[in-house]
Design an enzyme around this catalytic site. Structure first.
Site, PDB file in Angstrom:
ATOM      1  N   SER A 246      -2.581 -39.831   4.371  1.00 34.89           N
ATOM      2  CA  SER A 246      -3.811 -40.538   4.014  1.00 34.89           C
ATOM      3  C   SER A 246      -4.473 -41.222   5.204  1.00 34.89           C
ATOM      4  O   SER A 246      -5.701 -41.374   5.217  1.00 34.89           O
ATOM      5  CB  SER A 246      -3.518 -41.571   2.921  1.00 34.89           C
ATOM      6  OG  SER A 246      -3.058 -40.939   1.743  1.00 34.89           O
ATOM      7  N   HIS A 311      -4.076 -46.215   4.413  1.00 28.82           N
ATOM      8  CA  HIS A 311      -5.408 -45.797   3.978  1.00 28.82           C
ATOM      9  C   HIS A 311      -6.488 -46.634   4.672  1.00 28.82           C
ATOM     10  O   HIS A 311      -7.473 -46.095   5.200  1.00 28.82           O
ATOM     11  CB  HIS A 311      -5.554 -45.972   2.460  1.00 28.82           C
ATOM     12  CG  HIS A 311      -4.592 -45.171   1.638  1.00 28.82           C
ATOM     13  ND1 HIS A 311      -3.234 -45.427   1.611  1.00 28.82           N
ATOM     14  CD2 HIS A 311      -4.796 -44.127   0.789  1.00 28.82           C
ATOM     15  CE1 HIS A 311      -2.651 -44.584   0.788  1.00 28.82           C
ATOM     16  NE2 HIS A 311      -3.568 -43.783   0.273  1.00 28.82           N
TER      17      HIS A 311
END
Length: 372
Positions: A246, A311
């Site tokens: 991610s 993220h």
């Protein structure tokens, strides 16, 4: 005519005295007599550059850079100078295109905000080298996930299986001395839903970006997001492991979305507002799911669940480093002061993270869960 012969022709006929400058009328005459065998888009750019020069001459080195397809600021000046004449021909009006050229045109309208940029990319695009980086990363991630899925007989929430966390690929704070884990965690995923989300974005956004901006720039951006993700977790969420690609995915996506927003009027991709909203909703939902799994795990576990900070750090890398890369199509990064500021900032962050991982855990007395 090969490139060396072309350069020799220009020097002999246009700059025999080696002054470093070429008279505009000489170059125009040479181009009009078709002695420069170039693709139409590049020839138009060169003519736009030389004909708009107020001094009556153009720098020889600038012409060589354009002829060599080097990323140079002279390209941007040629684009700006020739905008009025080039803007009238729209790439969508091209007919009789094959499947590959139609796909190249689609990619140009998806990624590039300027019609002249799109035309330039369309005419100079080649199959070699192919965009292999994102494809290889995605294939390896799928293979690794399938191997662990078969071994564990579990396809969702794999991190709750002790054998999964024993993998030498997972980043775990107890194994942070094993440097490769700061990179290799991108091949492991929590479950089918995370892998599917990342693989879809890597192929839908990463491959077109790689086609336009090249393997070196996009691989640098992706790996910078991956490394920043694991290092950020080691600083901000010191007891948590990390899995999933991610960090790299959010670096690519946030850079692309920021580029679209900053060039909103020039982007001609269909349904861009709807697609922007859908992308933001999906990315936010994925972050929310990661936060929920981190702090409210649905199943009993032997230790902390993977962190969501990768993220966020990937998004920061994309908005900073990635946006500069995407806005510098056909321009040299090393000639831009902002690029070196970003590189210095990233290196500073790396050094700080290294010292943090060496000393901070003992100084702060962090209770690390025993590594599996």
């Amino acid at each position: 005519m090969d490139r060396s012969s072309l350069f020799q022709l220009i020097q002999e006929q246009l700059d025999p005295d080696q002054t470093g400058f070429i008279a505009v009328e000489n170059f125009t005459s040479l181009a009009e007599h078709h002695e420069l065998q170039l693709d139409p888009s590049k020839l138009e750019m060169l003519l736009a550059l030389v004909q708009s020069n107020e001094n009556g001459h153009v720098c020889y080195q600038e012409l060589l850079e354009l002829l060599s397809s080097k990323r140079s600021s002279s390209f941007r000046r040629a684009i700006a100078n020739g905008r009025r004449t080039l803007q009238r021909e729209i790439l969508l009006d091209e007919t009789g295109l094959g499947v590959y050229k139609r796909f190249v045109r689609y990619v140009a309208y998806e990624i590039l905000p300027c019609e002249t940029d799109r035309r330039w990319y369309f005419h100079q695009s080649r199959l070699c080298p192919p965009p292999v980086f994102m494809a290889i990363i995605t294939i390896v991630q799928i293979i690794v996930f399938m191997c662990y899925g078969v071994m564990l007989n579990k396809w969702v929430l794999q991190t709750y299986q002790p054998d999964f966390m024993k993998s030498p690929l997972v980043y775990h704070p107890g194994h942070r001395a094993q440097i490769w884990r700061f990179f290799s965690y991108m091949f492991m995923h929590v479950g089918l839903e995370q892998l599917g989300f990342n693989a879809l974005l890597q192929l839908m956004i990463g491959v077109p970006l790689e086609m336009v901006h090249g393997i070196l720039r996009i691989s640098l951006l992706y790996m910078a997001g991956v490394v920043a993700g694991s290092l950020t977790v080691s600083i901000t969420d010191m007891r948590a492991p990390v899995v999933g690609g991610s960090g790299g995915v959010y670096a690519l996506c946030s850079a692309h979305l920021a580029n679209v927003v900053m060039n909103w009027a020039g982007m001609k991709c269909p349904y861009k507002l709807l697609r922007m909203i859908l992308a933001l909703v999906c990315m936010s939902s994925e972050v929310g799911r990661a936060v929920w799994l981190r702090f409210s795990p649905p199943l009993p576990s032997s230790g902390p669940q993977p962190s969501f900070m990768a993220h966020l750090s990937g998004a920061v890398v994309g908005i900073s480093m990635g946006l500069l890369i995407l806005r510098s199509y056909e321009e040299s990064l090393h000639k831009q002061c902002s690029w070196w500021v970003l590189i210095f900032s990233f290196i500073t962050f790396l050094l700080f993270a290294i010292f943090w991982n060496i000393f901070a855990y003992e100084l702060l007395g962090v209770q690390i869960p025993p590594p599996p």
